[in-house]
Design a protein around this motif. Sequence first.
Motif, PDB file in Angstrom:
ATOM      1  N   GLY A  85      35.629 -19.212 -12.654  1.00  0.00           N
ATOM      2  CA  GLY A  85      36.758 -18.741 -11.866  1.00  0.00           C
ATOM      3  C   GLY A  85      37.076 -19.580 -10.646  1.00  0.00           C
ATOM      4  O   GLY A  85      38.012 -19.267  -9.908  1.00  0.00           O
ATOM      5  N   ALA A  86      36.340 -20.661 -10.415  1.00  0.00           N
ATOM      6  CA  ALA A  86      36.594 -21.507  -9.241  1.00  0.00           C
ATOM      7  C   ALA A  86      37.870 -22.318  -9.431  1.00  0.00           C
ATOM      8  O   ALA A  86      38.277 -22.618 -10.552  1.00  0.00           O
ATOM      9  N   ASN A  87      38.508 -22.673  -8.319  1.00  0.00           N
ATOM     10  CA  ASN A  87      39.708 -23.495  -8.352  1.00  0.00           C
ATOM     11  C   ASN A  87      39.332 -24.913  -7.947  1.00  0.00           C
ATOM     12  O   ASN A  87      39.060 -25.181  -6.785  1.00  0.00           O
ATOM     13  N   LEU A  88      39.308 -25.823  -8.942  1.00  0.00           N
ATOM     14  CA  LEU A  88      38.978 -27.226  -8.724  1.00  0.00           C
ATOM     15  C   LEU A  88      40.202 -28.122  -8.937  1.00  0.00           C
ATOM     16  O   LEU A  88      40.074 -29.272  -9.340  1.00  0.00           O
ATOM     17  N   THR A  89      41.377 -27.593  -8.645  1.00  0.00           N
ATOM     18  CA  THR A  89      42.603 -28.367  -8.799  1.00  0.00           C
ATOM     19  C   THR A  89      42.517 -29.647  -7.964  1.00  0.00           C
ATOM     20  O   THR A  89      42.159 -29.597  -6.786  1.00  0.00           O
ATOM     21  N   GLN A  90      42.823 -30.768  -8.590  1.00  0.00           N
ATOM     22  CA  GLN A  90      42.825 -32.087  -7.962  1.00  0.00           C
ATOM     23  C   GLN A  90      41.478 -32.464  -7.339  1.00  0.00           C
ATOM     24  O   GLN A  90      41.419 -33.260  -6.391  1.00  0.00           O
ATOM     25  N   ALA A  91      40.399 -31.924  -7.865  1.00  0.00           N
ATOM     26  CA  ALA A  91      39.061 -32.261  -7.359  1.00  0.00           C
ATOM     27  C   ALA A  91      38.629 -33.641  -7.851  1.00  0.00           C
ATOM     28  O   ALA A  91      39.009 -34.085  -8.929  1.00  0.00           O
ATOM     29  N   HIS A  92      37.835 -34.311  -7.041  1.00  0.00           N
ATOM     30  CA  HIS A  92      37.277 -35.625  -7.364  1.00  0.00           C
ATOM     31  C   HIS A  92      35.855 -35.400  -7.867  1.00  0.00           C
ATOM     32  O   HIS A  92      34.952 -35.109  -7.076  1.00  0.00           O
ATOM     33  N   LEU A  93      35.672 -35.542  -9.180  1.00  0.00           N
ATOM     34  CA  LEU A  93      34.407 -35.175  -9.814  1.00  0.00           C
ATOM     35  C   LEU A  93      33.764 -36.359 -10.538  1.00  0.00           C
ATOM     36  O   LEU A  93      32.976 -36.170 -11.462  1.00  0.00           O
ATOM     37  N   HIS A  94      34.082 -37.574 -10.121  1.00  0.00           N
ATOM     38  CA  HIS A  94      33.529 -38.773 -10.758  1.00  0.00           C
ATOM     39  C   HIS A  94      31.997 -38.709 -10.725  1.00  0.00           C
ATOM     40  O   HIS A  94      31.407 -38.431  -9.691  1.00  0.00           O
ATOM     41  N   ARG A  95      31.389 -38.961 -11.849  1.00  0.00           N
ATOM     42  CA  ARG A  95      29.933 -39.043 -11.988  1.00  0.00           C
ATOM     43  C   ARG A  95      29.197 -37.773 -11.536  1.00  0.00           C
ATOM     44  O   ARG A  95      28.006 -37.817 -11.254  1.00  0.00           O
ATOM     45  N   ALA A  96      29.888 -36.654 -11.454  1.00  0.00           N
ATOM     46  CA  ALA A  96      29.220 -35.387 -11.120  1.00  0.00           C
ATOM     47  C   ALA A  96      28.421 -34.916 -12.337  1.00  0.00           C
ATOM     48  O   ALA A  96      28.819 -35.125 -13.478  1.00  0.00           O
ATOM     49  N   ASP A  97      27.291 -34.285 -12.090  1.00  0.00           N
ATOM     50  CA  ASP A  97      26.406 -33.800 -13.152  1.00  0.00           C
ATOM     51  C   ASP A  97      26.589 -32.287 -13.296  1.00  0.00           C
ATOM     52  O   ASP A  97      26.122 -31.516 -12.465  1.00  0.00           O
ATOM     53  N   PHE A  98      27.300 -31.885 -14.358  1.00  0.00           N
ATOM     54  CA  PHE A  98      27.578 -30.479 -14.639  1.00  0.00           C
ATOM     55  C   PHE A  98      26.732 -29.956 -15.803  1.00  0.00           C
ATOM     56  O   PHE A  98      27.064 -28.925 -16.373  1.00  0.00           O
ATOM     57  N   ARG A  99      25.674 -30.640 -16.177  1.00  0.00           N
ATOM     58  CA  ARG A  99      24.891 -30.212 -17.341  1.00  0.00           C
ATOM     59  C   ARG A  99      24.428 -28.763 -17.185  1.00  0.00           C
ATOM     60  O   ARG A  99      23.840 -28.393 -16.166  1.00  0.00           O
ATOM     61  N   LEU A 113      37.447 -36.065 -13.878  1.00  0.00           N
ATOM     62  CA  LEU A 113      36.083 -35.918 -14.377  1.00  0.00           C
ATOM     63  C   LEU A 113      35.581 -37.219 -15.003  1.00  0.00           C
ATOM     64  O   LEU A 113      34.710 -37.208 -15.868  1.00  0.00           O
ATOM     65  N   SER A 114      36.110 -38.354 -14.557  1.00  0.00           N
ATOM     66  CA  SER A 114      35.688 -39.645 -15.091  1.00  0.00           C
ATOM     67  C   SER A 114      34.190 -39.832 -14.907  1.00  0.00           C
ATOM     68  O   SER A 114      33.657 -39.608 -13.819  1.00  0.00           O
ATOM     69  N   ASN A 115      33.531 -40.212 -15.996  1.00  0.00           N
ATOM     70  CA  ASN A 115      32.087 -40.485 -15.996  1.00  0.00           C
ATOM     71  C   ASN A 115      31.230 -39.284 -15.617  1.00  0.00           C
ATOM     72  O   ASN A 115      30.051 -39.433 -15.313  1.00  0.00           O
ATOM     73  N   ALA A 116      31.811 -38.086 -15.591  1.00  0.00           N
ATOM     74  CA  ALA A 116      31.020 -36.878 -15.303  1.00  0.00           C
ATOM     75  C   ALA A 116      30.183 -36.523 -16.531  1.00  0.00           C
ATOM     76  O   ALA A 116      30.479 -36.949 -17.653  1.00  0.00           O
ATOM     77  N   ASP A 117      29.140 -35.736 -16.334  1.00  0.00           N
ATOM     78  CA  ASP A 117      28.279 -35.291 -17.431  1.00  0.00           C
ATOM     79  C   ASP A 117      28.499 -33.797 -17.636  1.00  0.00           C
ATOM     80  O   ASP A 117      28.121 -32.986 -16.800  1.00  0.00           O
ATOM     81  N   LEU A 118      29.133 -33.451 -18.759  1.00  0.00           N
ATOM     82  CA  LEU A 118      29.449 -32.056 -19.071  1.00  0.00           C
ATOM     83  C   LEU A 118      28.609 -31.513 -20.227  1.00  0.00           C
ATOM     84  O   LEU A 118      28.917 -30.450 -20.755  1.00  0.00           O
ATOM     85  N   ARG A 119      27.558 -32.206 -20.611  1.00  0.00           N
ATOM     86  CA  ARG A 119      26.754 -31.734 -21.738  1.00  0.00           C
ATOM     87  C   ARG A 119      26.163 -30.353 -21.438  1.00  0.00           C
ATOM     88  O   ARG A 119      25.558 -30.145 -20.391  1.00  0.00           O
TER      89      ARG A 119
END
Length: 163
Positions: A85-99, A113-119
């Motif tokens: 439910g969070a609002n991440l509109t226009q967030a900068h998430l490069h290389r963030a680890d969301f595993r 979400l360039s180069n982010a990890d969403l596994r």
Amino acid sequence: ANQMQLNLLLAGKNSWDKWRRTYPDVQASEPDLHNADLHDADLHSTDLHEADLTAANLQGADLRDADLRGVDLRNANLRGANLSGANLTQAHLHRADFRGSNLSHTNLTEADLSNADLRGANLDGAILKKAIFHDTNMSGEERRVLDANKNAEKQRSAPVIVA
């Protein structure tokens, strides 16, 4: 990170939100929380829009319904965090680890979400309109959700023909 700002944030949502309302000049700039250790922090519904959280440790943090518009989370650790439910509109998430994180019903419109990890991340019901996924690391399940979202968006934008 700015220690005073970090202390206010760790003191709780009410203190943080009051500070942001009281000092709008600071609100207009980016609160400096880069490299902050916020693992397992309760940031539910907290206003963090435009905050600098680069390389922050938010592993296991509760960010449900948080206002993260335009936030800078480059290189941040969000493993196992709950961002539903969070609002991440226009967030900068490069290389963030969301595993293993929960991104269900999250607004990621125009997020990078360039180069982010969403596994292993849960993207069910996420709004992904114009989100950038360049070289994003995803497993088959996340790709399935992304493809389903793209197909639904195409159907909504298709012209309606009345015979």
